[in-house]
Design a protein around this motif. Structure first.
Motif, short mmCIF file in Angstrom:
data_model
loop_
_atom_site.label_atom_id
_atom_site.label_comp_id
_atom_site.label_asym_id
_atom_site.label_seq_id
_atom_site.Cartn_x
_atom_site.Cartn_y
_atom_site.Cartn_z
N ALA A 118 41.91 67.17 -34.46
CA ALA A 118 43.00 66.36 -33.91
C ALA A 118 43.96 65.89 -34.99
N ASP A 119 43.43 65.61 -36.18
CA ASP A 119 44.26 65.02 -37.24
C ASP A 119 45.15 66.03 -37.96
N ASN A 120 44.75 67.30 -37.99
CA ASN A 120 45.39 68.24 -38.91
C ASN A 120 46.26 69.31 -38.28
N TRP A 121 46.23 69.49 -36.97
CA TRP A 121 47.02 70.56 -36.38
C TRP A 121 48.29 70.07 -35.70
N ASN A 122 48.46 68.78 -35.59
CA ASN A 122 49.62 68.27 -34.85
C ASN A 122 50.82 68.08 -35.79
N GLU A 123 51.42 69.17 -36.21
CA GLU A 123 52.56 69.12 -37.11
C GLU A 123 53.87 69.25 -36.32
N ALA A 124 54.71 68.24 -36.43
CA ALA A 124 56.04 68.32 -35.82
C ALA A 124 57.00 68.84 -36.89
N ARG A 125 57.05 70.14 -37.06
CA ARG A 125 57.83 70.77 -38.11
C ARG A 125 58.95 71.60 -37.52
N LEU A 126 60.17 71.40 -38.00
CA LEU A 126 61.27 72.29 -37.67
C LEU A 126 61.28 73.39 -38.72
N ARG A 127 61.18 74.62 -38.28
CA ARG A 127 61.04 75.75 -39.21
C ARG A 127 62.12 76.79 -38.96
N CYS A 128 62.42 77.53 -40.00
CA CYS A 128 63.26 78.71 -39.84
C CYS A 128 62.56 79.67 -38.90
N ARG A 129 63.27 80.14 -37.89
CA ARG A 129 62.62 81.02 -36.91
C ARG A 129 62.30 82.39 -37.49
N VAL A 130 62.94 82.76 -38.61
CA VAL A 130 62.69 84.07 -39.20
C VAL A 130 61.51 84.02 -40.16
N CYS A 131 61.56 83.10 -41.15
CA CYS A 131 60.52 83.08 -42.18
C CYS A 131 59.58 81.89 -42.08
N ALA A 132 59.85 80.96 -41.17
CA ALA A 132 58.98 79.80 -40.90
C ALA A 132 58.94 78.79 -42.04
N THR A 176 58.71 84.72 -37.48
CA THR A 176 57.41 84.35 -38.04
C THR A 176 56.88 83.13 -37.31
N PHE A 177 55.63 83.21 -36.86
CA PHE A 177 54.94 82.07 -36.27
C PHE A 177 53.84 81.62 -37.23
N VAL A 178 53.72 80.33 -37.43
CA VAL A 178 52.65 79.78 -38.25
C VAL A 178 52.03 78.59 -37.52
N LEU A 179 50.82 78.23 -37.95
CA LEU A 179 50.15 77.08 -37.36
C LEU A 179 50.50 75.78 -38.06
N ALA A 180 50.55 75.83 -39.41
CA ALA A 180 50.77 74.60 -40.17
C ALA A 180 51.14 74.96 -41.60
N ASP A 181 51.51 73.94 -42.35
CA ASP A 181 51.74 74.12 -43.78
C ASP A 181 50.43 74.38 -44.51
N TYR A 182 50.53 75.11 -45.61
CA TYR A 182 49.40 75.28 -46.52
C TYR A 182 49.33 74.02 -47.37
N ARG A 183 48.45 73.12 -47.00
CA ARG A 183 48.39 71.79 -47.63
C ARG A 183 46.96 71.27 -47.50
N ALA A 184 46.69 70.22 -48.26
CA ALA A 184 45.40 69.56 -48.14
C ALA A 184 45.32 68.83 -46.79
N PRO A 185 44.17 68.89 -46.10
CA PRO A 185 42.98 69.64 -46.47
C PRO A 185 42.90 71.03 -45.86
N LEU A 186 44.00 71.47 -45.19
CA LEU A 186 43.92 72.73 -44.45
C LEU A 186 43.73 73.94 -45.35
N GLU A 187 44.16 73.84 -46.62
CA GLU A 187 43.96 75.00 -47.49
C GLU A 187 42.48 75.34 -47.64
N GLN A 188 41.60 74.35 -47.39
CA GLN A 188 40.17 74.62 -47.46
C GLN A 188 39.76 75.66 -46.42
N LEU A 189 40.46 75.70 -45.29
CA LEU A 189 40.17 76.70 -44.26
C LEU A 189 40.46 78.10 -44.78
#
Length: 263
Positions: A55-69, A100-113
């Motif tokens: 619940a804590d780590n996937w709820n990113e409200a990010r505006l991203r470039c639709r091409v490269c994310a 490009t579709f992504v789930l989240a930023d590469y950041r702590a602690p998600l990089e552990q995944l």
């Protein structure tokens, strides 16, 4: 097969069946350690994260470039068509892939995944990534823009032998099931054993993978879903997409679990 051997197999079958169910029940019942916080949880349904970390780590409200994310620095920007804005580099020099579709930023602690999947063989993480990307596709894509085939970014043969699996394929396979389209692990072949991208700067990354891929199947007119675990500069995905487009692919959409916040 002789009668005694057949009889032994029939006698052993119920025991084997019972053993499989016992192992399955044990996996569900025994506490499992969350890959992010290390806490034990008994009802994780074979997921790599506990409900709290999920619940804590996937709820990113990010505006991203639709091409490269890549994350965009301004808020509330939408074009007339309702599509998200494109970053300046993608406007200036459009890459070979369209989206490009992504789930989240590469950041702590998600990089552990990503690290746990790639270097620790935590294959449950790949399934987690695939399920998330499948939900993104369902939310964002119309049937008109649905991929025809899912394919992973391939590893060099030497690296595949060393690691024992391709983490991109471990994501691509369940993603294809979620999208109800075929998956092809051998559509692309890496023909150059390139240096690890993490050790190189942006220009060196592009040179490193510039001619690294060869298309092994007919792709003319197809929309390809290209899968990888992490996107940094996009050089690897760009080189793979360029090879696909050179063979007549109609459209290339990247599906990536984690994206670095800067190239």
């Amino acid at each position: 097969m002789g009668a005694p051997a057949a009889m032994r197999m029939r006698e052993a079958a119920p025991l084997a069946f019972a053993g499989r169910w016992a192992r399955r029940i044990a996996r569900l019942a025994l506490p499992q350690a969350c890959i992010l916080c290390g806490a034990s949880c008994v009802n994780m349904s074979q997921r790599p994260m506990c409900p709290g970390c999920d619940a804590d780590n996937w709820n990113e409200a990010r505006l991203r470039c639709r091409v490269c994310a890549i994350p965009l620095s301004f808020v509330g920007a939408r074009g007339r068509s309702g599509e998200r804005y494109v970053c300046e580099p993608c406007k200036k020099t459009p890459p070979a892939f369209e989206r490009t579709f992504v789930l989240a930023d590469y950041r702590a602690p998600l990089e552990q995944l990503a690290v746990g999947l790639k270097f620790g063989g935590r294959l449950l993480v790949a399934r987690e990534f695939a399920h998330g990307l499948g939900r993104v596709a369902t939310d964002e894509l119309t049937l008109e823009h649905w991929p025809d085939v899912v394919t992973p970014v391939p590893l060099a043969h030497e690296r595949l032998v060393e690691r024992g699996f391709n983490q991109a394929w471990e994501i691509a396979r369940p993603l294809a099931r979620a999208l109800a389209v075929p998956a092809d692990p051998a559509l692309l072949r890496r023909v150059a054993n390139t240096s690890p991208q993490s050790r190189l700067d942006l220009d060196a990354r592009r040179r490193n993978v510039g001619a690294a891929f060869r298309v092994e199947r007919p792709v003319h007119g197809l929309h390809l879903a290209l899968v990888d675990d992490v996107m940094t500069s996009g050089a690897t995905l760009e080189a793979a997409a360029r090879a696909l487009k050179a063979e007549g692919a109609r459209h290339v959409t990247n599906f990536v679990a984690l994206r670095t916040a800067k190239d």
